[in-house]
Write a protein that holds these residues in place. Structure first.
Motif, PDB file in Angstrom:
ATOM      1  N   GLY A   1       0.801  -1.738  -0.192  1.00 44.60           N
ATOM      2  CA  GLY A   1       0.022   0.075   0.179  1.00 44.60           C
ATOM      3  C   GLY A   1       0.713   1.046   0.403  1.00 44.60           C
ATOM      4  O   GLY A   1       0.291   2.001  -0.597  1.00 44.60           O
ATOM      5  N   ILE A   2       2.255   0.957   0.966  1.00 43.64           N
ATOM      6  CA  ILE A   2       2.613   2.120   0.514  1.00 43.64           C
ATOM      7  C   ILE A   2       3.679   2.733   0.043  1.00 43.64           C
ATOM      8  O   ILE A   2       3.134   4.085  -0.655  1.00 43.64           O
ATOM      9  CB  ILE A   2       3.815   2.829   1.874  1.00 43.64           C
ATOM     10  N   PRO A   3       3.996   1.668  -1.448  1.00 43.08           N
ATOM     11  CA  PRO A   3       4.301   2.519  -2.606  1.00 43.08           C
ATOM     12  C   PRO A   3       3.352   2.760  -3.719  1.00 43.08           C
ATOM     13  O   PRO A   3       3.442   3.785  -4.248  1.00 43.08           O
ATOM     14  CB  PRO A   3       4.921   1.225  -2.866  1.00 43.08           C
ATOM     15  N   SER A   4       2.201   2.285  -3.486  1.00 44.11           N
ATOM     16  CA  SER A   4       1.113   2.874  -4.518  1.00 44.11           C
ATOM     17  C   SER A   4       0.545   4.129  -3.815  1.00 44.11           C
ATOM     18  O   SER A   4       0.390   4.501  -4.835  1.00 44.11           O
ATOM     19  CB  SER A   4      -0.389   1.507  -4.247  1.00 44.11           C
ATOM     20  N   ILE A   5       1.038   4.476  -2.532  1.00 48.47           N
ATOM     21  CA  ILE A   5       0.160   5.788  -2.021  1.00 48.47           C
ATOM     22  C   ILE A   5       1.224   6.540  -2.536  1.00 48.47           C
ATOM     23  O   ILE A   5       0.953   7.634  -3.123  1.00 48.47           O
ATOM     24  CB  ILE A   5      -0.314   5.639  -0.402  1.00 48.47           C
ATOM     25  N   ILE A   6       2.741   5.885  -2.542  1.00 47.95           N
ATOM     26  CA  ILE A   6       3.974   7.399  -2.525  1.00 47.95           C
ATOM     27  C   ILE A   6       3.494   7.304  -4.593  1.00 47.95           C
ATOM     28  O   ILE A   6       3.294   8.060  -4.450  1.00 47.95           O
ATOM     29  CB  ILE A   6       5.249   6.314  -2.702  1.00 47.95           C
ATOM     30  N   LEU A   7       3.252   6.478  -4.927  1.00 46.05           N
ATOM     31  CA  LEU A   7       3.243   6.628  -6.845  1.00 46.05           C
ATOM     32  C   LEU A   7       2.178   7.476  -6.741  1.00 46.05           C
ATOM     33  O   LEU A   7       2.213   7.770  -7.690  1.00 46.05           O
ATOM     34  CB  LEU A   7       3.031   4.992  -6.857  1.00 46.05           C
TER      35      LEU A   7
ATOM     36  N   GLY B   1       5.151  -3.938  -4.011  1.00 47.49           N
ATOM     37  CA  GLY B   1       5.010  -2.175  -5.127  1.00 47.49           C
ATOM     38  C   GLY B   1       5.743  -1.011  -4.390  1.00 47.49           C
ATOM     39  O   GLY B   1       5.360  -0.479  -5.498  1.00 47.49           O
ATOM     40  N   ILE B   2       7.449  -2.389  -4.497  1.00 50.23           N
ATOM     41  CA  ILE B   2       8.540  -0.923  -4.302  1.00 50.23           C
ATOM     42  C   ILE B   2       9.094  -0.641  -5.727  1.00 50.23           C
ATOM     43  O   ILE B   2       9.364   1.047  -5.782  1.00 50.23           O
ATOM     44  CB  ILE B   2       9.104  -1.266  -3.514  1.00 50.23           C
ATOM     45  N   GLN B   3       9.013  -1.551  -6.293  1.00 54.93           N
ATOM     46  CA  GLN B   3       9.312  -1.461  -7.713  1.00 54.93           C
ATOM     47  C   GLN B   3       8.127  -0.282  -8.735  1.00 54.93           C
ATOM     48  O   GLN B   3       8.390   0.402  -8.530  1.00 54.93           O
ATOM     49  CB  GLN B   3       8.745  -2.863  -8.742  1.00 54.93           C
ATOM     50  N   SER B   4       6.378  -0.426  -8.351  1.00 55.07           N
ATOM     51  CA  SER B   4       5.492   0.435  -8.920  1.00 55.07           C
ATOM     52  C   SER B   4       6.611   1.610  -8.704  1.00 55.07           C
ATOM     53  O   SER B   4       5.973   2.598  -9.474  1.00 55.07           O
ATOM     54  CB  SER B   4       4.630  -0.078  -8.945  1.00 55.07           C
ATOM     55  N   MET B   5       6.424   1.858  -6.534  1.00 53.98           N
ATOM     56  CA  MET B   5       7.085   3.232  -6.691  1.00 53.98           C
ATOM     57  C   MET B   5       8.604   4.294  -7.207  1.00 53.98           C
ATOM     58  O   MET B   5       8.344   5.475  -7.454  1.00 53.98           O
ATOM     59  CB  MET B   5       7.180   3.030  -4.817  1.00 53.98           C
ATOM     60  N   VAL B   6       9.031   3.294  -7.379  1.00 53.84           N
ATOM     61  CA  VAL B   6      10.632   3.496  -7.725  1.00 53.84           C
ATOM     62  C   VAL B   6       9.980   4.070  -9.634  1.00 53.84           C
ATOM     63  O   VAL B   6      10.781   4.924 -10.166  1.00 53.84           O
ATOM     64  CB  VAL B   6      11.536   2.351  -8.323  1.00 53.84           C
ATOM     65  N   ILE B   7       9.659   3.183 -10.104  1.00 54.11           N
ATOM     66  CA  ILE B   7       9.174   3.839 -11.954  1.00 54.11           C
ATOM     67  C   ILE B   7       8.466   4.756 -12.078  1.00 54.11           C
ATOM     68  O   ILE B   7       9.093   5.873 -12.692  1.00 54.11           O
ATOM     69  CB  ILE B   7       8.160   2.391 -12.531  1.00 54.11           C
ATOM     70  N   SER B   8       7.659   5.376 -11.168  1.00 55.17           N
ATOM     71  CA  SER B   8       6.837   6.051 -10.688  1.00 55.17           C
ATOM     72  C   SER B   8       7.527   7.438 -10.278  1.00 55.17           C
ATOM     73  O   SER B   8       7.270   8.376 -10.819  1.00 55.17           O
ATOM     74  CB  SER B   8       5.261   6.400  -9.501  1.00 55.17           C
TER      75      SER B   8
ATOM     76  N   ALA C   1      10.962   1.809 -20.240  1.00 57.19           N
ATOM     77  CA  ALA C   1      12.492   0.418 -20.052  1.00 57.19           C
ATOM     78  C   ALA C   1      12.294  -0.201 -18.259  1.00 57.19           C
ATOM     79  O   ALA C   1      13.193  -0.818 -17.964  1.00 57.19           O
ATOM     80  CB  ALA C   1      13.440   1.655 -20.848  1.00 57.19           C
ATOM     81  N   LEU C   2      12.519   0.639 -17.625  1.00 57.84           N
ATOM     82  CA  LEU C   2      12.597   0.666 -16.342  1.00 57.84           C
ATOM     83  C   LEU C   2      11.549  -0.865 -15.712  1.00 57.84           C
ATOM     84  O   LEU C   2      11.924  -1.586 -14.683  1.00 57.84           O
ATOM     85  CB  LEU C   2      12.166   1.584 -15.145  1.00 57.84           C
ATOM     86  N   SER C   3      10.352  -0.798 -16.473  1.00 58.56           N
ATOM     87  CA  SER C   3       8.576  -1.522 -15.773  1.00 58.56           C
ATOM     88  C   SER C   3       9.724  -3.049 -16.002  1.00 58.56           C
ATOM     89  O   SER C   3       9.307  -3.836 -15.470  1.00 58.56           O
ATOM     90  CB  SER C   3       7.634  -1.164 -16.685  1.00 58.56           C
TER      91      SER C   3
END
Length: 457
Positions: free
Chosen positions: A253-259, A395-402, A439-441
């Protein structure tokens, strides 16, 4: 009650047995339809606001980052609940399923209290930081205060809808969303323009209609969970926080919130860049966000349908179903986005005229829509790859990509392009950022596949 009784077996869910094509349609189509209708509402809402004045439309556009932050917190918490609950269903751990649901409701209550306080304190300094136009400031403060102080509806509706989605009851989730959207569509013109004997409330009417619809959706989704969701046992005792469960929810959830929050930061600063040219450019950007939701919302509905499928089959160790779900989702998303690109390229002027576009708004907006629309098919793959990270608890990967896409690439690119003195160049920051995101995804997806999916039998 003994621990043995608490962890009663859960029968095999359809997410582990139904043919993938049929399952993805059954899981995603209701959400795609409801989110499509919600996107339609967002557009109609802005069309009504635009009839007040362009300044009213600009105020709503400037309010978007804070509203988006609210939605990011609610959706991010919901994504965490969805991912954890679906995995526990796949593992057949009933006590953990119930704890995930009740702790999610507890976190939703906490989120509402935080945004109620923000709604009292933040609106005035927030709008004064972006413009010195007194009319825009007045409109914006009125609209934002109502939306935040009465945000219980949107926080609650998102959580209860996610609980329905987590257990495969997406059709019921669609029902609650459609009720809320219908409520908004009916009361928007009535309260804005004072129809049927109601007072003419202007932009306050738009905000009131919005929160009324959200409360209606929350009420319906709550009732549907209590009456129809047999895989979750709801108890007041379960509202007691369990920090291990909360940690599991927020791991995703937190990575998604940060995203989502990164999106708010991006929009805030991009509004400042555009406002240096003209406030009309801010209105164009706001209209773009409403229109692109018409394309993106169905894909996010597809994403929401795919997350529990992937999460369940990950918990059940069914490798081929995970891979099949990802491929089918990505192909479907790309087709939807391609249609969106064609609409933006062929009909930009017609889309803008829905919002009473002035000649200046048309001049800026037509070029903006055509340039930004190029990146839609690329975004389709990024969204679906992101659902894999969420479903597997990564979810950390989604956060980094965003973060990279919106803050490291898009904003600096927009600022550098603005230095050319030509506002048309600023819009190219969107395709540039989306290519970096893809590319990062792909890089992260290869890592996740090798570590979590490939080792499965």
């Amino acid at each position: 009650m003994s621990e043995e009784n608490k962890t009663t077996d859960i029968a095999e869910n359809k997410m582990g047995t139904m043919p993938l094509g049929k399952l993805l349609i059954q899981m995603s189509l209701p959400m795609m339809v409801s989110m499509f209708v919600q996107a339609l509402y967002n557009i109609v809402d802005s069309i009504f606001v635009a009839k007040i004045s362009e300044h009213a439309l600009t105020a709503v556009s400037l309010a978007f980052p804070i509203q988006n932050l609210l939605i990011a917190v609610a959706v991010g918490t919901g994504v965490g609940i969805n991912s954890l609950l679906s995995r526990r269903l796949g593992e057949k751990r009933q006590d953990q399923v119930d704890k995930a649901a009740m702790n999610g409701i507890f976190l939703t209550i906490c989120s509402f209290i935080v945004f109620l306080i923000i709604g009292i304190v933040v609106p005035e300094p927030y709008f004064r930081s972006q413009t010195d136009n007194a009319e825009i400031i007045e409109y914006g403060i009125t609209y934002m205060r109502i939306c935040l102080i009465v945000s219980v509806g949107i926080c609650g509706s998102i959580t209860f809808e996610r609980l329905l989605q987590s257990t495969g009851l997406t059709m019921l989730s669609m029902v609650s969303q459609l009720v809320g959207t219908a409520f908004n569509l009916i009361f928007d013109p009535i309260l804005i323009f004072g129809l049927l004997g109601f007072p003419k409330l202007g932009i306050a009417g738009a905000a009131i209609a919005t929160v009324m619809g959200q409360i209606a959706a929350m009420t319906v989704s709550f009732i549907l969970n209590i009456k129809k969701n047999k895989e979750i046992h709801f108890t007041f005792k379960g509202l007691k926080p369990d920090w291990e469960i909360i940690k599991g929810i927020y791991a995703v959830g937190i990575p998604s919130i940060i995203l989502g929050s990164v999106g708010s930061i991006m929009v805030y600063f991009l509004n400042l860049i555009l406002g240096a040219f003209t406030t009309t450019a801010i209105a164009v950007f706001g209209v773009y966000f409403k229109l692109q939701s018409f394309v993106f919302m169905p894909v996010f509905g597809l994403n929401n349908g795919a997350v529990p499928i992937i999460a369940y089959n990950y918990g059940a160790k069914k490798k081929s179903r995970i891979i099949g779900a990802v491929k089918l989702s990505a192909l479907t998303a790309a087709c939807i986005m391609l249609v969106g690109t064609l609409i933006f390229e062929i009909f930009p002027a017609q889309l803008l005229m829905l919002f009473n576009a002035s000649p200046e708004m048309l001049s800026i907006g037509v070029k903006a829509m055509r340039i930004i629309g190029i990146h839609f098919p690329i975004a389709a793959f990024c969204i679906i790859f992101g659902c894999v990270f969420q479903a597997l608890g990564q979810g950390i990967q989604s956060m980094v990509i965003s973060f990279v896409r919106q803050l490291i690439v898009l904003l600096p690119a927009a600022w550098l392009l603005s230095l050319t003195g030509n506002i048309d160049n600023v819009w190219w920051a969107f395709p540039i950022a989306e290519i970096s995101s893809l590319a990062l995804s792909v890089f992260f997806l290869r890592q996740v596949y090798k570590k979590y999916i490939k080792p499965m039998a």
